[in-house]
Design a protein around this motif. Structure first.
Motif, PDB file in Angstrom:
ATOM      1  N   SER A  98       0.451  -1.357  -0.182  1.00 28.09           N
ATOM      2  CA  SER A  98       0.370   0.023  -0.153  1.00 28.09           C
ATOM      3  C   SER A  98       1.040   0.957   0.139  1.00 28.09           C
ATOM      4  N   GLY A  99       2.350   1.253   0.671  1.00 28.33           N
ATOM      5  CA  GLY A  99       2.859   2.512   0.837  1.00 28.33           C
ATOM      6  C   GLY A  99       2.233   3.335   1.686  1.00 28.33           C
ATOM      7  N   ALA A 100       0.657   3.371   2.151  1.00 30.87           N
ATOM      8  CA  ALA A 100       0.594   4.188   3.138  1.00 30.87           C
ATOM      9  C   ALA A 100       1.184   4.330   4.554  1.00 30.87           C
ATOM     10  N   ILE A 101       2.579   3.043   4.903  1.00 36.06           N
ATOM     11  CA  ILE A 101       3.138   3.575   5.992  1.00 36.06           C
ATOM     12  C   ILE A 101       4.885   3.639   5.391  1.00 36.06           C
ATOM     13  N   ASP A 102       4.836   4.103   4.509  1.00 32.05           N
ATOM     14  CA  ASP A 102       6.612   4.572   4.307  1.00 32.05           C
ATOM     15  C   ASP A 102       6.831   5.665   5.308  1.00 32.05           C
ATOM     16  N   LEU A 103       6.975   4.828   6.368  1.00 33.07           N
ATOM     17  CA  LEU A 103       7.872   5.980   7.775  1.00 33.07           C
ATOM     18  C   LEU A 103       9.121   5.619   7.692  1.00 33.07           C
ATOM     19  N   MET A 104       9.822   6.688   7.486  1.00 36.55           N
ATOM     20  CA  MET A 104      11.024   7.033   7.610  1.00 36.55           C
ATOM     21  C   MET A 104      11.689   7.007   9.487  1.00 36.55           C
ATOM     22  N   ILE A 105      10.829   7.133   9.683  1.00 43.34           N
ATOM     23  CA  ILE A 105      10.926   6.940  12.035  1.00 43.34           C
ATOM     24  C   ILE A 105      10.393   6.311  12.903  1.00 43.34           C
ATOM     25  N   ALA A 106       9.339   6.618  12.332  1.00 45.40           N
ATOM     26  CA  ALA A 106       8.459   6.529  13.010  1.00 45.40           C
ATOM     27  C   ALA A 106       7.980   5.223  13.161  1.00 45.40           C
ATOM     28  N   ASP A 107       7.865   4.467  14.228  1.00 47.06           N
ATOM     29  CA  ASP A 107       7.486   2.953  14.057  1.00 47.06           C
ATOM     30  C   ASP A 107       5.893   3.082  14.845  1.00 47.06           C
ATOM     31  N   LEU A 108       5.435   2.453  13.801  1.00 49.18           N
ATOM     32  CA  LEU A 108       3.773   1.794  13.937  1.00 49.18           C
ATOM     33  C   LEU A 108       3.263   1.592  15.525  1.00 49.18           C
ATOM     34  N   SER A 109       4.542  -0.527  15.811  1.00 52.73           N
ATOM     35  CA  SER A 109       4.071  -1.152  16.436  1.00 52.73           C
ATOM     36  C   SER A 109       4.749  -0.115  18.258  1.00 52.73           C
ATOM     37  N   LYS A 110       5.325   0.356  17.938  1.00 51.06           N
ATOM     38  CA  LYS A 110       5.565   1.538  19.332  1.00 51.06           C
ATOM     39  C   LYS A 110       5.318   3.512  19.547  1.00 51.06           C
ATOM     40  N   ASP A 111       5.049   3.887  18.606  1.00 50.95           N
ATOM     41  CA  ASP A 111       4.497   5.137  18.506  1.00 50.95           C
ATOM     42  C   ASP A 111       3.954   4.979  18.993  1.00 50.95           C
ATOM     43  N   GLY A 112       2.909   4.535  18.880  1.00 49.77           N
ATOM     44  CA  GLY A 112       1.438   4.806  19.233  1.00 49.77           C
ATOM     45  C   GLY A 112       0.759   5.927  19.393  1.00 49.77           C
ATOM     46  N   GLU A 113       1.456   6.446  21.042  1.00 52.84           N
ATOM     47  CA  GLU A 113       0.678   7.754  21.659  1.00 52.84           C
ATOM     48  C   GLU A 113       0.912   8.925  21.128  1.00 52.84           C
ATOM     49  N   ILE A 114       2.538   9.152  20.097  1.00 49.19           N
ATOM     50  CA  ILE A 114       2.632  10.290  19.622  1.00 49.19           C
ATOM     51  C   ILE A 114       2.032  10.186  17.973  1.00 49.19           C
ATOM     52  N   LEU A 115       1.331   8.849  17.428  1.00 47.13           N
ATOM     53  CA  LEU A 115       0.768   8.806  16.585  1.00 47.13           C
ATOM     54  C   LEU A 115      -1.114   9.626  17.073  1.00 47.13           C
ATOM     55  N   LYS A 116      -1.183   9.025  18.209  1.00 49.32           N
ATOM     56  CA  LYS A 116      -3.043   9.584  18.283  1.00 49.32           C
ATOM     57  C   LYS A 116      -2.832  11.334  18.824  1.00 49.32           C
ATOM     58  N   VAL A 117      -1.642  11.881  19.786  1.00 46.69           N
ATOM     59  CA  VAL A 117      -1.274  13.102  19.952  1.00 46.69           C
ATOM     60  C   VAL A 117      -0.907  13.830  17.928  1.00 46.69           C
ATOM     61  N   ALA A 118      -0.307  13.364  17.368  1.00 40.12           N
ATOM     62  CA  ALA A 118      -0.482  14.118  16.278  1.00 40.12           C
ATOM     63  C   ALA A 118      -1.662  14.287  14.978  1.00 40.12           C
ATOM     64  N   ARG A 119      -2.529  13.034  15.417  1.00 40.51           N
ATOM     65  CA  ARG A 119      -4.163  12.989  14.073  1.00 40.51           C
ATOM     66  C   ARG A 119      -4.656  14.252  15.204  1.00 40.51           C
ATOM     67  N   GLU A 120      -4.331  13.969  16.723  1.00 38.05           N
ATOM     68  CA  GLU A 120      -5.706  14.822  17.305  1.00 38.05           C
ATOM     69  C   GLU A 120      -5.109  16.260  16.560  1.00 38.05           C
ATOM     70  N   THR A 121      -3.857  16.761  17.142  1.00 36.59           N
ATOM     71  CA  THR A 121      -3.226  18.165  15.885  1.00 36.59           C
ATOM     72  C   THR A 121      -4.143  18.480  14.634  1.00 36.59           C
ATOM     73  N   ALA A 122      -3.343  17.551  13.783  1.00 38.37           N
ATOM     74  CA  ALA A 122      -4.208  17.735  12.791  1.00 38.37           C
ATOM     75  C   ALA A 122      -6.059  18.349  12.456  1.00 38.37           C
ATOM     76  N   VAL A 123      -6.417  16.947  12.931  1.00 42.57           N
ATOM     77  CA  VAL A 123      -8.203  17.433  12.946  1.00 42.57           C
ATOM     78  C   VAL A 123      -7.741  18.192  13.607  1.00 42.57           C
ATOM     79  N   SER A 124      -7.134  19.064  14.652  1.00 47.54           N
ATOM     80  CA  SER A 124      -7.890  20.235  15.249  1.00 47.54           C
ATOM     81  C   SER A 124      -7.907  21.319  14.115  1.00 47.54           C
ATOM     82  N   ILE A 125      -7.033  21.115  13.757  1.00 47.64           N
ATOM     83  CA  ILE A 125      -6.147  22.594  12.823  1.00 47.64           C
ATOM     84  C   ILE A 125      -6.829  22.316  11.196  1.00 47.64           C
TER      85      ILE A 125
END
Ligand code: ADP
Ligand code: MG
Length: 699
Positions: A639-666
């Motif tokens: 899918s290419g959707a998870i071509d991440l360079m530094i974040a790791d979806l199996s570990k960075d769930g908390e950061i992802l959540k905050v990043a998403r909330e920030t993006a949504v509110s903007i």
């Protein structure tokens, strides 16, 4: 020079670069520009302040570092066999060092009477501890802080052979950072930086490559991960918003059939979770925008009825609906189940699969075009161009992971005037972090509750050697009137061997239970034979179904209460969970028995333990993600959707959540990023788009 010009500079112009290195970096790692290199991040760090006395080194250790002097060295062998052997000692003991390459140069460098610092993985040869090709340098006394965290970059074997190692990359990063500072621009707005106490982009890039302390390293990673996930989410959510405004949807407002169904025919009361997702789906279908929604629900959570109720809303409003299943068996089962309801309501439904005869096919095509057919259930056959609807209003895809994005798009085009609403259902729960990144452009509904009265399935692990006990358990369950599945692995690479396993298994079960009627089901059977076998099992004429994973998806026989999985070590977690979901569908206590070899790997052990511990698909999906990493889950790799360079979806769930909330509110406040304060974000999104299109052109 502008920032973007600077980072587009050719790596050839970097201090310390040689043509040989350049061509390796290009061909092996795809690094061409300053920008490429500075974003080539280490994947781990090594502490090089630790020193091990030579006497304590053993071949069970990972990489070790030690100081020693060369007592003796000798070239042995000739030509390609030539090697250099040296004895290196400190006051505690001696170790043998061996080089097969670069012998001449290394022999010259190994001066006696000088302290050297060596680093490498110890091994043993003929009972003697040795180290081949250690990294080495002259020891210059206790080192500066950089040594705390020496960056280790992902490298290929070829690079290592040509002496392009992590140390070299780090030194190139150092030269690059020295000239880059004036050009590194901040890429996150100050407001966000302050809110989340992030370090600056300059600091982050510096400390990710040359961390000056553990805390700096932590901060650098946190900042870069946040940035990556923030822009990833911003892009996906924006896409979703854009599509919603770009593609209007049919507005479904009347609900006559639906009301009748609810009042007179609904066979059970819906769970709260089912009601909640139906509300979410209905809101979409009334909004005037085209729906693109993902419905996640564990096996047995009752997605089918949600699908049917959604279809009724579409039909109530003069449109047609289709339901797409990945296999013939599943399409058939959906058809049988939905037909009962459809008949009660007087609406027409047909099934279209590869095995439908030409004559019937033509009839279905006509019914769809004239609009006399309300619901079509089918497999891939629905994609064919001859399948045209009068007015397709809703398209439901069951078990999404088996269909690609391109196929989803094809379904959109089944209505040329106005795209149908699309509901994608999956019974392979996806960890939240993955769903957010993978399906970030879809709205997500979750059924997080099973219908009341279900007894949790008991899962038990047994070794192959306890087969007789398992057989007597099967016997007693069948005496109580239950039915049993016995599943064998079928993995494509070794299909022949697996097939033999299945057939042998079938034979031994026939021998063990001569009086009990058995059925068999596997992928090589003709559809008609499969249907026949399945029908016998559904009617309780056969008591045991010996099968491969063709029964994995969706099959529903409530009286079947025992699932035996043979060679369970050969199944992935998601698959085990899917298989287990075939039982536990009736009122009786159900069991899942996992049979394995006596010797199993640590990963297998973890998988089995997880299965025994929990029935919760989302929890299982999380463990699966930890074990396998994001690349392998749910066909995400393509899918290419998870071509991440530094974040790791199996570990960075908390950061992802905050990043998403920030993006949504903007985006809630400023959907097109027009406000002045969002100028930096707007530029950054534009820049990233440019970068990806450049890449698209290259590859
Ligand atoms: P899945 O989500 O795995 O597709 P199904 O839709 O096949 O699950 O539902 C599993 C079983 O549960 C079916 O027999 C279905 O009729 C039944 N079911 C669904 N919803 C309810 C409910 N609210 N109460 C009782 N049984 C239900
Ligand atoms: Mg289902």
């Amino acid at each position: 020079m502008s920032t973007s010009q600077f980072f587009e500079s050719d790596l050839a112009t970097l201090r310390g670069m040689t043509p040989a290195r350049l061509s390796l970096l290009q061909s092996e790692l795809g690094l061409f520009t300053f920008g490429d290199l500075i974003q080539y991040f280490p994947f781990r760090y090594e502490d090089r302040t630790l020193l091990t006395p030579i006497a304590e080194i053993n071949d069970q250790m990972e990489n070790v570092q030690f100081i020693g002097r060369i007592k003796y060295k000798e070239k042995i062998g000739v030509g390609r066999r030539e090697r250099l052997v040296a004895e290196c000692c400190d006051e505690t003991g001696c170790i043998e060092l061996v080089w097969f390459q670069g012998v001449k140069w290394i022999e010259k460098s190994l001066i006696s009477g000088v302290d050297f610092l060596f680093y490498g993985k110890p091994g043993s040869f003929n009972g003697q501890i040795q180290m081949t090709h250690p990294e080495m340098e002259v020891y210059k006394g206790p080192q500066i802080s950089e040594k705390f965290f020496q960056p280790i970059y992902p490298l290929t074997e070829k690079l290592r052979k040509k002496y392009v190692d992590s140390k070299l990359i780090a030194s190139l990063q150092k030269s690059l950072l020295e000239v880059s500072f004036p050009y590194i621009r901040e890429t996150l707005p100050q407001e966000i930086i302050q809110q989340f106490k992030l370090i600056s982009k300059q600091e982050a890039l510096y400390h990710i490559h040359l961390p000056q302390s553990e805390n700096w390293l932590h901060q650098a990673r946190r900042r870069l991960k946040f940035e990556e996930l923030f822009y990833n989410q911003l892009r996906l959510i924006k896409q979703n918003l854009v599509r919603k405004t770009a593609f209007p949807g049919q507005i479904f407002s009347s609900a006559a059939l639906l009301t009748t169904f609810y009042k007179d025919h609904l066979p059970f009361s819906l769970t709260e979770a089912q009601k909640k997702v139906i509300r979410e789906i209905f809101e979409d279908m009334r909004s005037g925008n085209q729906m693109n929604r993902l419905l996640q629900g564990d096996v047995g959570s009752g997605k089918t009825i949600v699908a049917f109720i959604s279809m009724l809303l579409a039909i109530d409003n003069g449109t047609q609906a289709c339901l797409l299943a990945p296999t013939e068996i599943l399409a058939d089962q959906h058809f049988q189940g939905l037909k009962k309801f459809a008949d009660l309501l007087g609406i027409s439904i047909a099934k279209l699969t590869g095995s439908v005869k030409k004559k019937d096919r033509v009839e279905i095509h006509e019914g769809l075009q004239s609009g006399s057919l309300n619901i079509l259930v089918g497999t891939h056959a629905i994609f064919e161009d001859v399948v045209q609807f009068k007015n397709l209003g809703l398209c439901i895809i069951d078990e999404q992971h088996r269909f690609g994005v391109a196929q989803r798009a094809k379904l959109w085009d089944k209505n040329k005037q106005i795209h149908p609403h699309v509901l994608v259902m999956t019974a392979t729960p996806i960890p939240r972090t993955l769903a957010m990144t993978l399906y970030g452009d879809l709205d997500v509904s979750v059924i997080d509750e099973l219908p009341a009265g279900r007894k949790p399935i008991q899962t038990i692990h047994r070794y192959d050697s306890h087969r007789l006990q398992v057989f007597s358990f099967i016997q007693s369950e069948i005496q109580k009137g239950r039915q049993v599945y016995i599943v064998y692995p079928l993995i494509e690479e070794s299909e022949k061997m697996d097939f033999k396993d299945l057939m042998d298994g079938h034979e031994s079960i026939t021998r063990a239970f001569p009086e009990i009627p058995l059925g068999i089901l596997h992928g090589k059977m003709k559809p008609a034979d499969k249907d026949f076998e399945m029908a016998r099992f559904v009617k309780n004429e056969t008591k045991i179904m010996v099968a491969t994973t063709v029964i994995e998806v969706g099959v529903n026989v409530p009286n079947a209460s025992v699932m035996i999985i043979e060679s369970a070590e050969r199944f992935g977690l998601a698959q085990l969970h899917q298989l287990r979901g075939r039982v536990g569908r009736g009122a009786e206590q159900s069991y899942c028995l996992l049979l394995t070899d006596y010797k199993i790997s640590a990963d297998t052990k973890k998988r089995i333990e997880t299965m025994v511990r929990t029935n919760n698909g989302f929890e299982i999906a999380e463990v699966d993600l930890q074990l396998r990493g994001p690349g392998d889950i749910g066909g995400t790799r393509q899918s290419g959707a998870i071509d991440l360079m530094i974040a790791d979806l199996s570990k960075d769930g908390e950061i992802l959540k905050v990043a998403r909330e920030t993006a949504v509110s903007i985006l809630n406040e400023d959907p097109n990023l027009e406000h002045d304060k969002n100028a930096m974000i707007r530029d950054q999104v534009r820049q990233q788009k440019k970068d990806t299109t450049n890449w698209a052109r290259i590859s």
